[in-house]
Design a protein around this motif. Structure first.
Motif, mmCIF file in Angstrom:
data_model
loop_
_atom_site.group_PDB
_atom_site.id
_atom_site.type_symbol
_atom_site.label_atom_id
_atom_site.label_comp_id
_atom_site.label_asym_id
_atom_site.label_seq_id
_atom_site.Cartn_x
_atom_site.Cartn_y
_atom_site.Cartn_z
ATOM 1 N N MET A 60 -14.553 -27.022 43.101
ATOM 2 C CA MET A 60 -13.589 -26.576 42.220
ATOM 3 C C MET A 60 -14.411 -25.328 41.480
ATOM 4 S SD MET A 60 -10.675 -27.004 40.484
ATOM 5 C CE MET A 60 -11.584 -27.305 39.191
ATOM 6 N N VAL A 61 -13.745 -23.820 42.578
ATOM 7 C CA VAL A 61 -13.366 -22.728 42.125
ATOM 8 C C VAL A 61 -12.930 -21.829 41.615
ATOM 9 C CG1 VAL A 61 -14.684 -20.205 42.901
ATOM 10 C CG2 VAL A 61 -16.008 -22.266 44.178
ATOM 11 N N VAL A 62 -12.632 -21.455 40.406
ATOM 12 C CA VAL A 62 -11.423 -21.189 39.518
ATOM 13 C C VAL A 62 -11.956 -19.799 39.627
ATOM 14 C CG1 VAL A 62 -10.709 -20.738 37.268
ATOM 15 C CG2 VAL A 62 -11.613 -23.219 38.191
ATOM 16 N N LEU A 63 -11.463 -18.701 39.953
ATOM 17 C CA LEU A 63 -10.923 -17.438 40.630
ATOM 18 C C LEU A 63 -10.430 -16.612 39.354
ATOM 19 C CD1 LEU A 63 -11.789 -14.712 42.265
ATOM 20 C CD2 LEU A 63 -9.625 -15.191 43.329
ATOM 21 N N ASN A 64 -10.511 -16.223 38.182
ATOM 22 C CA ASN A 64 -9.741 -15.714 36.544
ATOM 23 C C ASN A 64 -9.968 -14.023 36.678
ATOM 24 O OD1 ASN A 64 -8.672 -16.575 34.337
ATOM 25 N ND2 ASN A 64 -10.953 -15.698 33.514
ATOM 26 N N LYS A 65 -9.403 -14.003 35.676
ATOM 27 C CA LYS A 65 -8.602 -12.336 35.172
ATOM 28 C C LYS A 65 -8.072 -11.642 36.702
ATOM 29 C CE LYS A 65 -12.869 -11.066 32.449
ATOM 30 N NZ LYS A 65 -11.786 -11.829 30.916
ATOM 31 N N THR A 66 -6.693 -12.539 37.428
ATOM 32 C CA THR A 66 -6.252 -12.652 38.588
ATOM 33 C C THR A 66 -5.454 -11.489 37.999
ATOM 34 O OG1 THR A 66 -4.388 -13.745 37.938
ATOM 35 C CG2 THR A 66 -6.689 -14.501 39.598
ATOM 36 N N ASP A 67 -4.491 -10.927 37.020
ATOM 37 C CA ASP A 67 -3.900 -10.439 36.223
ATOM 38 C C ASP A 67 -4.716 -8.689 36.417
ATOM 39 O OD1 ASP A 67 -5.991 -11.281 34.309
ATOM 40 O OD2 ASP A 67 -4.399 -9.787 33.042
ATOM 41 N N LEU A 68 -5.716 -8.760 36.416
ATOM 42 C CA LEU A 68 -6.132 -7.632 36.825
ATOM 43 C C LEU A 68 -5.861 -6.471 38.341
ATOM 44 C CD1 LEU A 68 -10.032 -7.591 34.887
ATOM 45 C CD2 LEU A 68 -7.674 -6.789 33.804
ATOM 46 N N THR A 69 -5.622 -7.459 38.595
ATOM 47 C CA THR A 69 -5.255 -6.660 39.899
ATOM 48 C C THR A 69 -3.479 -6.159 40.076
ATOM 49 O OG1 THR A 69 -6.580 -7.692 41.737
ATOM 50 C CG2 THR A 69 -4.843 -6.653 42.337
ATOM 51 N N GLU A 70 -3.196 -5.374 41.164
ATOM 52 C CA GLU A 70 -1.622 -4.419 40.572
ATOM 53 C C GLU A 70 -0.434 -5.784 41.279
ATOM 54 O OE1 GLU A 70 0.472 -1.294 42.523
ATOM 55 O OE2 GLU A 70 -1.205 -0.937 42.007
ATOM 56 N N GLU A 71 -0.135 -6.104 40.662
ATOM 57 C CA GLU A 71 0.918 -6.937 40.877
ATOM 58 C C GLU A 71 1.422 -7.202 42.267
ATOM 59 O OE1 GLU A 71 4.748 -9.285 38.954
ATOM 60 O OE2 GLU A 71 4.208 -7.273 38.073
ATOM 61 N N SER A 72 1.759 -5.173 43.318
ATOM 62 C CA SER A 72 2.416 -5.910 44.204
ATOM 63 C C SER A 72 1.374 -6.314 44.758
ATOM 64 C CB SER A 72 2.498 -4.037 44.374
ATOM 65 O OG SER A 72 1.644 -3.136 44.359
ATOM 66 N N LYS A 73 0.059 -6.024 44.621
ATOM 67 C CA LYS A 73 -1.484 -6.409 45.243
ATOM 68 C C LYS A 73 -1.775 -7.640 45.690
ATOM 69 C CE LYS A 73 -1.824 -1.245 46.957
ATOM 70 N NZ LYS A 73 -2.907 -0.586 46.610
ATOM 71 N N ARG A 74 -1.615 -8.424 44.605
ATOM 72 C CA ARG A 74 -2.650 -9.388 43.667
ATOM 73 C C ARG A 74 -2.208 -10.832 45.033
ATOM 74 N NH1 ARG A 74 0.125 -10.822 38.115
ATOM 75 N NH2 ARG A 74 -1.400 -8.969 37.879
ATOM 76 N N ASP A 75 -1.094 -11.374 45.754
ATOM 77 C CA ASP A 75 -1.392 -12.079 46.231
ATOM 78 C C ASP A 75 -2.354 -12.088 47.166
ATOM 79 O OD1 ASP A 75 1.035 -13.599 44.831
ATOM 80 O OD2 ASP A 75 2.358 -13.328 45.986
ATOM 81 N N ALA A 76 -2.285 -10.775 48.500
ATOM 82 C CA ALA A 76 -3.142 -10.168 49.202
ATOM 83 C C ALA A 76 -4.108 -10.250 48.525
ATOM 84 C CB ALA A 76 -2.841 -8.840 49.561
ATOM 85 N N HIS A 77 -4.898 -9.682 47.892
ATOM 86 C CA HIS A 77 -6.128 -9.752 46.937
ATOM 87 C C HIS A 77 -6.707 -10.710 47.015
ATOM 88 C CE1 HIS A 77 -9.515 -8.073 45.405
ATOM 89 N NE2 HIS A 77 -9.617 -7.939 44.320
#
Length: 309
Positions: free
Chosen positions: A1-18
């Motif tokens: 399993m890989v935990v992809l951390n600090k996802t909040d650093l991406t702009e919310e409108s583009k977060r899911d795509a990123h």
């Protein structure tokens, strides 16, 4: 399993795509490794960083806990079989005795049992035991426990195996089935000395290589004669020779295959080493041993691990 951390650093409108893009990239990177198919779980443990208000909640942590819970399991443990205890720390307690802490690898132990420290060739009586600071009467496979025995010098023990009396042999030499590590590009020659690691111990050992059939019922025939090897062959070379032999047989035609069908199957060959240790080694039955050349130049970008058994 890989935990992809600090996802909040991406702009919310583009977060899911990123996150989707990074998940695909990670999966592609791991595709050719042993971690192919690993699940990628996006989280933000502390959105906004350390200065964020306490009301700010984490993202994805509940999902991470659920995924971890689905992957863990309670291993099967058995109190049967011979007692073997892996010691990782040893210290004295004045007026009580000597305490060895570690993990029970197999079997079980109880108060007043007699246990053996094989490399010291001494037996000791179990006076008391504790698990997480609580006294216990018994311990079994998988338990983490401290065992207090009658007094001996703890400086004699660093890491070792303790077991039921007479179960673990202490070897000055042994025969091992060996496989050369493909990343080790130097020759492994008969008569050379290697650092041999078995369990917690690493000792120097001289190797004499030879070949022969696989043992029947895991019993090695000490009375037979075996072809001597000046050098341990490469594993890839052995596979290539086997393939070449198969191709040759296929080219010889149907008549040959018919005769071979009626004959006895060819005996599968393997490689072995007689290992002579500079000091005795205590090991479990069917132990894995690793042969290394730790004295080679550390700046050489090649594997220092030569073989495994």
């Amino acid at each position: 399993m890989v935990v992809l951390n600090k996802t909040d650093l991406t702009e919310e409108s583009k977060r899911d795509a990123h996150i989707s893009k990074m998940t695909k990239r990670i999966s592609k990177t791991l595709e050719s490794t042993a971690f192919s198919g690993a699940l990628v779980v996006p989280v933000a443990a502390k959105p906004g960083g350390p200065d964020a208000p306490p009301s700010q909640t984490a993202h994805g942590i509940d999902n991470l806990v659920q995924v971890l819970s689905s992957k863990v399991f309670v291993p099967e443990r058995s109190a049967s079989g011979p007692f073997v205890f892996s010691v990782d720390h040893c210290f004295p307690i004045r007026g009580q005795g000597t305490v060895m802490t570690g993990t029970v690898l197999s079997g079980s132990v109880a108060l007043n049992d007699t246990i053996e420290i094989p490399f010291l060739k001494v037996t000791k009586k179990v006076k008391s035991m504790q698990m997480f600071h609580k006294p216990v009467q018994t311990a079994m496979q998988g338990d983490r426990v401290g065992i207090c025995v009658t007094q001996f010098d703890p400086k004699q023990v660093e890491r070792c195996l303790v077991a039921a009396p007479g179960y673990l042999p202490t070897l000055e030499a042994g025969i091992a089935q060996v496989h050369k590590v493909s990343y080790h590009k130097f020759p492994c020659t008969t008569g050379a000395k290697f650092h041999v690691t078995i369990g917690h111990e690493t000792v120097m050992g001289k190797a004499t290589f030879f070949s022969g059939p696989l043992p029947v019922n895991r019993e090695f025939d000490l009375e037979a004669e075996y072809p001597f090897l000046e050098e341990l062959p490469d594993s890839k070379t052995k596979v290539a020779e086997a393939k070449a032999g198969s191709d040759k047989e296929a080219a010889e035609g149907h008549g040959h295959r018919e005769r071979e069908t009626n004959s006895e199957p060819a005996t599968q060959e393997s490689h072995y080493a007689l290992l002579e240790f500079e000091k005795p080694v205590t090991c479990l039955p069917d132990s894995i041993a690793i042969g290394s050349r730790l004295d080679t130049d550390v700046h050489i970008h090649r594997s220092h691990c030569c073989s495994y058994t």
